[in-house]
Design a protein around this motif. Sequence first.
Motif, short mmCIF file in Angstrom:
data_model
loop_
_atom_site.label_atom_id
_atom_site.label_comp_id
_atom_site.label_asym_id
_atom_site.label_seq_id
_atom_site.Cartn_x
_atom_site.Cartn_y
_atom_site.Cartn_z
N LYS A 262 -29.51 -73.44 -14.27
CA LYS A 262 -28.85 -72.37 -13.93
C LYS A 262 -27.55 -72.54 -14.41
O LYS A 262 -26.81 -73.53 -13.82
N GLN A 263 -26.93 -71.42 -15.06
CA GLN A 263 -25.70 -71.51 -15.71
C GLN A 263 -25.10 -70.71 -14.52
O GLN A 263 -25.18 -69.59 -13.93
N GLU A 264 -23.82 -71.30 -14.14
CA GLU A 264 -22.80 -70.72 -13.13
C GLU A 264 -21.97 -69.55 -13.86
O GLU A 264 -21.48 -69.95 -14.99
N PHE A 265 -21.90 -68.64 -13.38
CA PHE A 265 -21.19 -67.28 -13.94
C PHE A 265 -19.71 -67.73 -13.52
O PHE A 265 -19.38 -67.96 -12.71
N ASN A 266 -18.97 -67.68 -14.79
CA ASN A 266 -17.32 -67.66 -14.64
C ASN A 266 -16.95 -66.11 -15.19
O ASN A 266 -17.27 -66.03 -16.30
N ALA A 267 -16.36 -65.73 -14.38
CA ALA A 267 -15.66 -64.31 -14.62
C ALA A 267 -14.59 -64.47 -15.71
O ALA A 267 -13.73 -65.76 -15.77
N PRO A 268 -14.57 -63.65 -16.80
CA PRO A 268 -13.48 -63.75 -17.69
C PRO A 268 -12.03 -63.66 -17.00
O PRO A 268 -11.78 -62.79 -16.16
N GLU A 269 -11.28 -64.52 -17.46
CA GLU A 269 -9.99 -64.50 -16.82
C GLU A 269 -8.84 -63.77 -17.48
O GLU A 269 -7.97 -63.22 -16.89
N SER A 270 -9.17 -63.19 -18.77
CA SER A 270 -8.35 -62.19 -19.21
C SER A 270 -8.99 -61.11 -20.25
O SER A 270 -10.38 -61.55 -20.39
N GLN A 271 -8.24 -60.09 -20.68
CA GLN A 271 -9.01 -59.33 -21.55
C GLN A 271 -9.42 -59.64 -22.83
O GLN A 271 -10.39 -59.31 -23.22
N GLU A 272 -8.63 -60.55 -23.29
CA GLU A 272 -9.12 -61.24 -24.49
C GLU A 272 -10.28 -61.75 -24.43
O GLU A 272 -11.24 -61.86 -25.40
N GLU A 273 -10.46 -62.77 -23.33
CA GLU A 273 -11.66 -63.52 -23.26
C GLU A 273 -12.82 -62.65 -23.04
O GLU A 273 -13.85 -62.87 -23.51
N LEU A 274 -12.73 -61.41 -22.24
CA LEU A 274 -13.86 -60.43 -22.07
C LEU A 274 -14.20 -59.86 -23.50
O LEU A 274 -15.24 -59.58 -23.87
N ASP A 275 -13.18 -59.51 -24.42
CA ASP A 275 -13.30 -58.91 -25.49
C ASP A 275 -14.26 -59.89 -26.46
O ASP A 275 -14.95 -59.46 -27.23
N ARG A 276 -13.71 -61.07 -26.37
CA ARG A 276 -14.45 -62.32 -27.07
C ARG A 276 -15.99 -62.26 -26.72
O ARG A 276 -16.79 -62.35 -27.68
N ILE A 277 -16.20 -62.26 -25.58
CA ILE A 277 -17.59 -62.39 -25.11
C ILE A 277 -18.45 -60.97 -25.38
O ILE A 277 -19.42 -61.24 -26.01
N ILE A 278 -17.84 -59.93 -25.44
CA ILE A 278 -18.37 -58.45 -25.81
C ILE A 278 -18.77 -58.79 -27.27
O ILE A 278 -19.77 -58.20 -27.78
#
Length: 176
Positions: A22-38
């Motif tokens: 099971k991979q643990e979910f880590n919430a993105p810490e910044s908008q840039e990180e969320l954009d990179r994931i998307i």
Amino acid sequence: MPEKGDDTATAGEHDDNQQPEKQEFNAPESQEELDRIIQKRIERERAKFSDYDDLAAKARKLEELEESKKTDEQRRDEERETLRKQLADLEEKLSLKDREVLKTRIASSKGVPVSALTGTTEDELLASADELLDWRGKQDRLPGYVPTAGTGNPNPQVSSLDSGRERARATQKQVS
């Protein structure tokens, strides 16, 4: 299958006792990180369909090849079938229009509403109009039926022709 004690499983096999990681979910810490994931997710999806244009072009070429292999007779047969379908549709539309014209003609000649007529043939429509007229005549002769009830006119009019005669007589009496 792996033997007992062997913890390595080959692809597609799994050990009933072994639970998937099971991979643990880590919430993105910044908008840039969320954009990179998307952006990574979008790239994975686009990769699935990267050959779509190539496949579509191949499908068009295949259709053209199949069309070119058809004989002239097959093309004529297809054209005939298309024309037959079009003719059947036009005949059905014409039949509906003819029926509407017939219904309107009968309704106006009998003095009944078009919507009250039922049937598809001229005889059926005429019979329907006659039944409607008979029913309307019976309604006028019902016991206790007063056609002018509630109008304030105690003298019911028999017909517009009779009432016209009465008005003419009354007018002549006033002039004399």
